[in-house]
Design an enzyme around this catalytic site. Structure first.
Site: not given
Length: 474
Positions: A150, A177, A227-228, A249, A283
């Protein structure tokens, strides 16, 4: 007005109808602004079947035809940037100027891949006998599943779309979402640019359930995730169990080293401004600051001035320089970092508090932290900056390299020898010396260690979406 939201499967935009929906909220106010339809199992099956069917034709579509579609996507993105950006600000929170910049710069990604996709070459390998001919060709891997976050909802999604489609693959993408408007807008761009039905499919749903269903499907041949680190490791393990290649990534905890011979005022200004981009939800954001003791006081004076003067507010306000965090979980996480810092003797020099309404958190600077404090170990992903001293550059590099992250690193020095030393020794997929390097489409973006594998952009951009076939004939 906020856009209507839908699934996009087999060339059709599918509204909620009887499907379960999820509310979408404005992070500046917490109010509901939209309802996102979640995919059923039947929807996922339809997307898989559509992508599989479309791949048979798309893989054989001439590269110049695929290129023309990507070029048209770039044109449409620039034409519609203002409307797309407004919706990004409404559901993600970033200032409108940042949102529009995200869309406009991403048009370059579509154009870059349009051109690079016309240059996917094999090679002839000299044989050891004159009657043998041997060569390689590079072919698209197949149907791909992609999962995007997001924080840069347009940027992260289009990177995966243009890489997969430019290589001749088809794609099922599950976007964020919480900030879905950008991905729906992208589906519209590709649809209106003439992309054949089934080549791109967009679904929404419970992340763990959708990701497992798609990755475990024998139709999917490649997985890409941004993401994480914890989620990335789970998805990589799941993909690995089915022998499917991945591009990951993942997160970072980027060190920024400021030497005493650097342009201190410039370093402080550049780092502070980049730190607060997208409220620190980047990030590659500098998130551990190591400043030489001789330069510390001057750096802090300039750094604090920048952090304190930034205008925080709703993203649609033209005067806003930093918007809210994207969701209430991030606000709670910021408070946890602040509380842990205080518990470890850290000094909150500025900021440290959440706002009473919306998902805002003050730009925050923490000093006097030990290396084992949470803020020095874990990625904050928010507007918090820990600043500590160093006296020996080798020691600063060792501390910078002490974590398992390896996405991005920053260093400021006036010495060519030190710049070379820093470039050679910082363990990171990307090292930026004396500036914040732009992540343009011609740049290979990605990390090492826990920060991921594979690259997006640059000459390497299609590597994860192609397989090499060796052909020999007599």
């Amino acid at each position: 007005m906020y856009r209507s939201l839908s699934l996009y499967i087999d060339g059709a935009f599918i509204p909620a109808d009887e499907r379960t929906t999820r509310p979408v909220r404005d992070p500046a106010t917490g109010t509901v602004i939209g309802a996102l339809p979640l995919a059923t199992t039947a929807d996922l099956d339809r997307a898989l079947a559509a992508a599989q069917r479309a791949f048979a034709a798309w893989r054989n579509t001439p590269a110049h035809e695929r290129s023309a579609i990507l070029r048209r996507v770039a044109e449409l993105a620039r034409e519609r940037a203002s409307d797309i950006a407004r919706c990004i600000t409404l559901d993600q929170g970033k200032p409108l100027a940042e949102a529009k910049g995200e869309v406009v710069t991403c048009a370059d990604h579509a154009e870059w891949h349009a051109e690079e996709g016309r240059r996917i070459y094999g090679r002839v390998i000299p044989a050891r006998a004159p009657h043998i001919r041997q060569f390689t060709v590079r072919e698209p891997v197949g149907v791909c599943a992609a999962f995007t976050p997001w924080n840069f909802p347009f940027n992260q999604a289009i990177r995966k779309m243009v890489a997969a489609l430019g290589a001749g693959c088809t794609l099922i993408l599950k976007g964020p979402e919480e900030a879905p408007s950008a991905v729906v807008a992208l589906a519209e761009l590709f649809h209106d640019a003439g992309l054949p039905a089934g080549c791109l499919n967009v679904v929404w749903g419970e992340p763990a359930e959708v990701s497992r269903y798609l990755i475990e499907s024998p139709i999917v041949r490649k997985v890409s995730f941004t993401g994480s680190v914890p989620v990335g490791k789970q998805l990589a393990a799941l993909a690995g169990a089915h022998m499917k290649p991945v591009t990951m990534e993942l997160g970072g905890h980027s060190p920024a080293i400021v030497c005493d011979d650097a342009d201190i005022d410039n370093a402080a200004t550049v780092l502070a401004r980049f730190k607060l981009r997208n409220a620190g939800q980047v990030c590659t954001s500098p998130s551990r600051f190591y400043v030489h003791a001789k330069a510390y006081d001057r750096f802090m004076a300039a750094f604090l001035t920048q952090m304190r003067e930034v205008r925080v507010g709703p993203g649609l306000d033209p005067a806003t320089q930093m918007g809210p965090l994207a969701n209430p979980r991030r606000v709670a996480a910021m408070q946890q970092f602040v509380d842990d810092a205080r518990g470890h003797g850290g000094q909150i020099v500025t900021g440290g508090s959440a706002a009473a309404t919306g998902y805002f958190f003050e730009p925050t600077v923490v000093t006097e932290l030990p290396d084992h404090a949470m803020l020095m170990r874990d990625e904050p992903f928010g507007p918090i900056a820990p600043v500590v001293r160093f006296t020996d550059l080798d020691d600063a590099i060792t501390r910078a390299n002490s974590l398992a992250y390896g996405l991005s690193a920053y260093a400021f020095t006036g010495s060519t020898a030190r710049a070379t030393q820093l470039a050679n020794t910082l363990q990171s997929g990307m090292v930026h010396i004396n500036h914040i390097g732009a992540i343009n489409p011609e740049i290979p973006f990605g990390g090492i260690l826990d920060s991921g594998m594979g690259r997006e952009g640059g000459a390497e951009t299609f590597d994860g979406y192609l397989v090499t076939k060796y052909v020999t004939q007599v």
